[in-house]
Design a protein around this motif. Structure first.
Motif, PDB file in Angstrom:
ATOM      1  N   ALA A 123     -18.681 103.322 -22.927  1.00 25.98           N
ATOM      2  CA  ALA A 123     -17.696 104.242 -23.692  1.00 25.98           C
ATOM      3  C   ALA A 123     -17.013 105.345 -23.289  1.00 25.98           C
ATOM      4  CB  ALA A 123     -18.785 104.656 -25.073  1.00 25.98           C
ATOM      5  N   LYS A 124     -17.869 106.215 -22.316  1.00 25.23           N
ATOM      6  CA  LYS A 124     -17.574 107.092 -21.396  1.00 25.23           C
ATOM      7  C   LYS A 124     -16.434 106.733 -20.620  1.00 25.23           C
ATOM      8  CE  LYS A 124     -21.795 109.651 -21.652  1.00 25.23           C
ATOM      9  NZ  LYS A 124     -22.858 110.100 -20.946  1.00 25.23           N
ATOM     10  N   ILE A 125     -16.504 105.464 -20.045  1.00 25.62           N
ATOM     11  CA  ILE A 125     -15.446 105.032 -18.856  1.00 25.62           C
ATOM     12  C   ILE A 125     -14.310 104.741 -19.727  1.00 25.62           C
ATOM     13  CG2 ILE A 125     -15.018 102.741 -17.704  1.00 25.62           C
ATOM     14  CD1 ILE A 125     -18.040 102.888 -16.871  1.00 25.62           C
ATOM     15  N   ALA A 126     -14.397 104.012 -21.011  1.00 26.59           N
ATOM     16  CA  ALA A 126     -13.238 103.663 -21.820  1.00 26.59           C
ATOM     17  C   ALA A 126     -12.431 104.950 -22.178  1.00 26.59           C
ATOM     18  CB  ALA A 126     -13.432 103.056 -23.028  1.00 26.59           C
ATOM     19  N   ASP A 127     -13.177 106.106 -22.341  1.00 29.51           N
ATOM     20  CA  ASP A 127     -12.599 107.412 -22.763  1.00 29.51           C
ATOM     21  C   ASP A 127     -11.801 107.880 -21.706  1.00 29.51           C
ATOM     22  OD1 ASP A 127     -12.054 109.644 -24.623  1.00 29.51           O
ATOM     23  OD2 ASP A 127     -13.719 110.807 -23.312  1.00 29.51           O
ATOM     24  N   LYS A 128     -12.641 108.026 -20.322  1.00 31.25           N
ATOM     25  CA  LYS A 128     -11.682 108.581 -19.243  1.00 31.25           C
ATOM     26  C   LYS A 128     -10.708 107.803 -18.735  1.00 31.25           C
ATOM     27  CE  LYS A 128     -15.999 109.865 -16.931  1.00 31.25           C
ATOM     28  NZ  LYS A 128     -17.065 109.793 -15.736  1.00 31.25           N
ATOM     29  N   MET A 129     -10.524 106.481 -19.313  1.00 35.07           N
ATOM     30  CA  MET A 129      -9.135 105.496 -19.075  1.00 35.07           C
ATOM     31  C   MET A 129      -8.502 105.544 -20.140  1.00 35.07           C
ATOM     32  SD  MET A 129     -11.308 102.127 -17.462  1.00 35.07           S
ATOM     33  CE  MET A 129      -9.871 101.264 -16.496  1.00 35.07           C
TER      34      MET A 129
END
Length: 118
Positions: free
Chosen positions: A96-102
């Motif tokens: 979820a953090k990776i998706a947010d960063k992207m």
């Protein structure tokens, strides 16, 4: 997630872990599946690998049924939501953090794959 839960139930597991989540990722027609396929990782190979990981546990509980009978014993459990292991929960939080960063508004298989590698 649904595919991973179904696979865990099929294997007679009481929870869904990161190893089973890999099968779920490969089963989705998204970027992660295509990337893994380029490296020779297919759904069939992933399922065989996961099955072999749980083979000893299944042999102990299956008795004379053998693995093929054991792998199909939990068909009714496929409708039940199995809990996630702590490791998979951490992986999904990282995804979820990776998706947010992207700047992605959805959590996709490629985010989970990246989180598995962290």
């Amino acid at each position: 997630l649904v595919t991973a839960q179904n696979e865990a139930a099929r294997l007679g597991q009481s929870s869904v872990g990161t190893e089973i989540m890999t099968v779920g990722i490969i089963d989705r027609p998204q970027n992660a599946r295509n990337t893994l396929k380029k490296y020779g990782i297919t759904l069939r190979k992933a399922k065989r690998t996961v099955e072999s990981m749980f083979a000893d546990d299944l042999n102990e509980t299956s008795g004379s049924q053998g693995l093929s009978g054991m792998f199909n014993r939990n068909k009714k459990a496929r409708d039940v939501e199995l809990p996630f292991t702590p490791g998979l929960k951490r992986t999904l939080m990282n995804a979820a953090k990776i998706a947010d960063k992207m700047d992605s508004s959805t959590l996709n298989s490629e985010h989970v794959l990246l989180a598995l590698f962290e």
